[in-house]
Write an enzyme that holds these catalytic residues in place. Structure first.
Site, PDB file in Angstrom:
ATOM      1  N   SER A 173      43.637  35.174  37.385  1.00 37.23           N
ATOM      2  CA  SER A 173      42.599  35.099  38.410  1.00 37.23           C
ATOM      3  C   SER A 173      41.383  35.897  37.953  1.00 37.23           C
ATOM      4  CB  SER A 173      43.122  35.647  39.741  1.00 37.23           C
ATOM      5  OG  SER A 173      43.418  37.022  39.617  1.00 37.23           O
ATOM      6  N   VAL A 212      47.770  38.028  40.627  1.00 38.54           N
ATOM      7  CA  VAL A 212      47.750  36.617  40.258  1.00 38.54           C
ATOM      8  C   VAL A 212      47.309  36.493  38.804  1.00 38.54           C
ATOM      9  CG1 VAL A 212      46.795  34.349  40.791  1.00 38.54           C
ATOM     10  CG2 VAL A 212      47.248  35.974  42.631  1.00 38.54           C
ATOM     11  N   LEU A 213      48.188  35.919  37.997  1.00 36.78           N
ATOM     12  CA  LEU A 213      47.891  35.746  36.573  1.00 36.78           C
ATOM     13  C   LEU A 213      46.650  34.891  36.387  1.00 36.78           C
ATOM     14  CD1 LEU A 213      51.494  35.046  35.225  1.00 36.78           C
ATOM     15  CD2 LEU A 213      50.110  37.054  34.710  1.00 36.78           C
ATOM     16  N   LYS A 218      49.372  45.034  48.114  1.00 36.39           N
ATOM     17  CA  LYS A 218      48.779  46.380  48.170  1.00 36.39           C
ATOM     18  C   LYS A 218      48.565  46.843  49.612  1.00 36.39           C
ATOM     19  CE  LYS A 218      46.713  46.028  43.603  1.00 36.39           C
ATOM     20  NZ  LYS A 218      47.491  44.833  43.249  1.00 36.39           N
ATOM     21  N   LYS A 265      42.973  45.501  53.924  1.00 42.19           N
ATOM     22  CA  LYS A 265      43.739  44.260  54.107  1.00 42.19           C
ATOM     23  C   LYS A 265      44.853  44.459  55.134  1.00 42.19           C
ATOM     24  CE  LYS A 265      43.167  40.913  51.865  1.00 42.19           C
ATOM     25  NZ  LYS A 265      42.303  39.734  52.154  1.00 42.19           N
ATOM     26  N   ILE A 293      30.808  35.749  55.325  1.00 41.06           N
ATOM     27  CA  ILE A 293      31.700  35.830  56.491  1.00 41.06           C
ATOM     28  C   ILE A 293      31.365  37.009  57.390  1.00 41.06           C
ATOM     29  CG2 ILE A 293      33.601  34.662  55.288  1.00 41.06           C
ATOM     30  CD1 ILE A 293      34.924  37.490  55.045  1.00 41.06           C
ATOM     31  N   SER A 347      46.524  37.779  52.060  1.00 37.34           N
ATOM     32  CA  SER A 347      46.561  39.235  51.946  1.00 37.34           C
ATOM     33  C   SER A 347      47.136  39.621  50.585  1.00 37.34           C
ATOM     34  CB  SER A 347      47.375  39.842  53.095  1.00 37.34           C
ATOM     35  OG  SER A 347      47.234  41.258  53.116  1.00 37.34           O
ATOM     36  N   SER A 357      28.951  32.862  46.876  1.00 39.02           N
ATOM     37  CA  SER A 357      28.587  32.828  45.466  1.00 39.02           C
ATOM     38  C   SER A 357      28.123  31.419  45.081  1.00 39.02           C
ATOM     39  CB  SER A 357      29.782  33.242  44.609  1.00 39.02           C
ATOM     40  OG  SER A 357      29.403  33.349  43.258  1.00 39.02           O
ATOM     41  N   GLU A 358      26.852  31.291  44.768  1.00 41.17           N
ATOM     42  CA  GLU A 358      26.223  29.981  44.598  1.00 41.17           C
ATOM     43  C   GLU A 358      26.728  29.202  43.384  1.00 41.17           C
ATOM     44  OE1 GLU A 358      21.672  28.221  44.103  1.00 41.17           O
ATOM     45  OE2 GLU A 358      22.142  30.271  43.488  1.00 41.17           O
TER      46      GLU A 358
END
Length: 383
Positions: A214, A211-212, A173, A185, A106, A170, A79-80
């Site tokens: 994110s 993650v709060l 989930k 995952k 990747i 990971s 993502s540039e």
């Protein structure tokens, strides 16, 4: 968080006067602190590669490792714009010059090989992944290409180029997965853990919950809905999730890299799971509003692949303790590398078919505990 009384308008508050909500206030527990000395010993003077480096987790890993004075940092993302913003922050806020921003996917093995050849990383933090449950439920082929094939490409190169430690990010989930994202995952975990048995590289996995704050998480969505006057949308009255802050999540990743000897799956004791409706109520209250009066809530129903309760991660029957009371090692079924490597190659080759049922059926063969929830692929479990 109220402004000074003399700033009130006619003795009443407007929403715009309310200060930003502190994310930590939503946790309902004290933030977890980790052993910074052991982390420093692992990272100081090392060349470090972070994949997904411009994302919520990857960029925070970058911020947290810079004070430990690594030799060189490679921040890799496809993502540039976010990568460019992070580059400016590294230069201006941290005054750091020993780094390189790399635009790369990747999933492209030739590009990844070039990265390993040129930079010769000693430590890899692998945070690049597709993570949105409902979107991946509709795009299984892309999920396996990034989360499974992309991970195996990186892991193989780490083994080939003698990387010291490879730390994979990971998710909880992956525990008894009920969706495509969690299952991919889990398969990536299996590959790394199996490769660890025959490699000098130490492959380590970290699992954590939501993650709060994110990117794409429920908190920014609720914030936006509150700012717009509502309504707030919640999928189900009883849905609960485990939460942690971005800094906590990244400290776990760094601590795991420091303490891991290879082959472990580290998990956090994140306290009690939080009801999403309670989280919404708390955010509304912290914003100085009243739910049901100033702003409404609408229940929209579970989305494809979602379940009401996440698995308990702190179950003593399925974990082993470590020297840190908040960090445990998951006890999971292990696989033979040669067998799982062939299975995963077969799975990723199915990308060409673009047949979702065939792809998901193969995923369920590799991960027998993968039972779809609220999904079109639930039919495959009946068969």
């Amino acid at each position: 968080m109220f402004p000074p009384v003399n700033n009130w308008i006619n003795g009443e508050l407007s929403f715009k006067q309310i200060k930003n909500i502190k994310i930590e206030d939503l946790l309902e527990r004290d933030p977890i602190r980790l052993d910074l000395d052991s982390i420093r010993n692992q990272l100081s003077g090392k060349t470090i590669l972070i994949t997904g480096g411009a994302g919520s987790i990857g960029s925070e890993i970058v911020r947290q490792i810079l004070p430990f004075k690594p030799k060189y940092v490679i921040v890799l993302d496809q993502s540039e714009s976010p990568l460019y913003e992070l580059e400016l922050e590294i230069r201006e806020k941290f005054n750091w010059t020993h780094f390189e921003t790399v635009i790369a996917d990747i999933r492209q093995s030739e590009r990844m090989r070039r990265v390993f050849e040129v930079f010769q990383p000693q430590v890899v933090f692998h945070a690049a992944a597709y993570k949105h449950v409902p979107i991946m439920e509709h795009n299984p082929s892309e999920a396996i290409l990034t989360n499974v094939n992309g991970t195996s490409i990186l892991a193989n190169l780490a083994n080939e180029y003698g990387v010291e430690k490879f730390v994979m990010v990971s998710t909880d989930k992956a525990v008894n997965p009920t969706n495509i994202m969690g299952a991919t995952k889990r398969i990536a975990e299996i590959y790394c853990q199996s490769l660890n048995k025959i490699s000098k590289t130490k492959f380590i996995t970290t699992r954590f919950g939501n993650v709060l704050d994110s990117n794409g998480s429920v908190i920014p969505r609720f914030k936006k809905q509150i700012e717009e006057g509502g309504p707030i949308t919640v999928t189900h009255t009883d849905v609960t999730r485990y939460f942690m802050t971005i800094p906590e999540a990244c400290q776990l990743v760094l601590e795991a890299g420091a303490m891991g000897n290879g082959g472990e799956i580290f998990i956090f004791d994140m306290g009690q799971s939080i009801r999403i409706i309670d989280l919404a109520r708390k955010m509304v209250k912290l914003s100085g509003l009243t739910l049901g009066k100033d702003i409404q809530v609408i229940f929209t129903g579970l989305r494809p692949g979602e379940k009401i309760f996440e698995e308990l991660l702190a179950d003593k029957e399925t974990t082993l303790p470590t020297h840190h009371e908040k960090i445990m090692i998951a006890k999971v079924r292990e696989y033979d590398f040669e067998i799982i490597s062939k299975e995963i190659n077969t799975l990723t080759d199915l990308f060409k078919s673009q047949d979702n049922d065939t792809i998901v059926r193969k995923m369920k063969e590799i991960v027998p505990e993968f039972l779809s929830a609220n999904s079109v692929f639930s039919e495959l479990d009946k068969k």
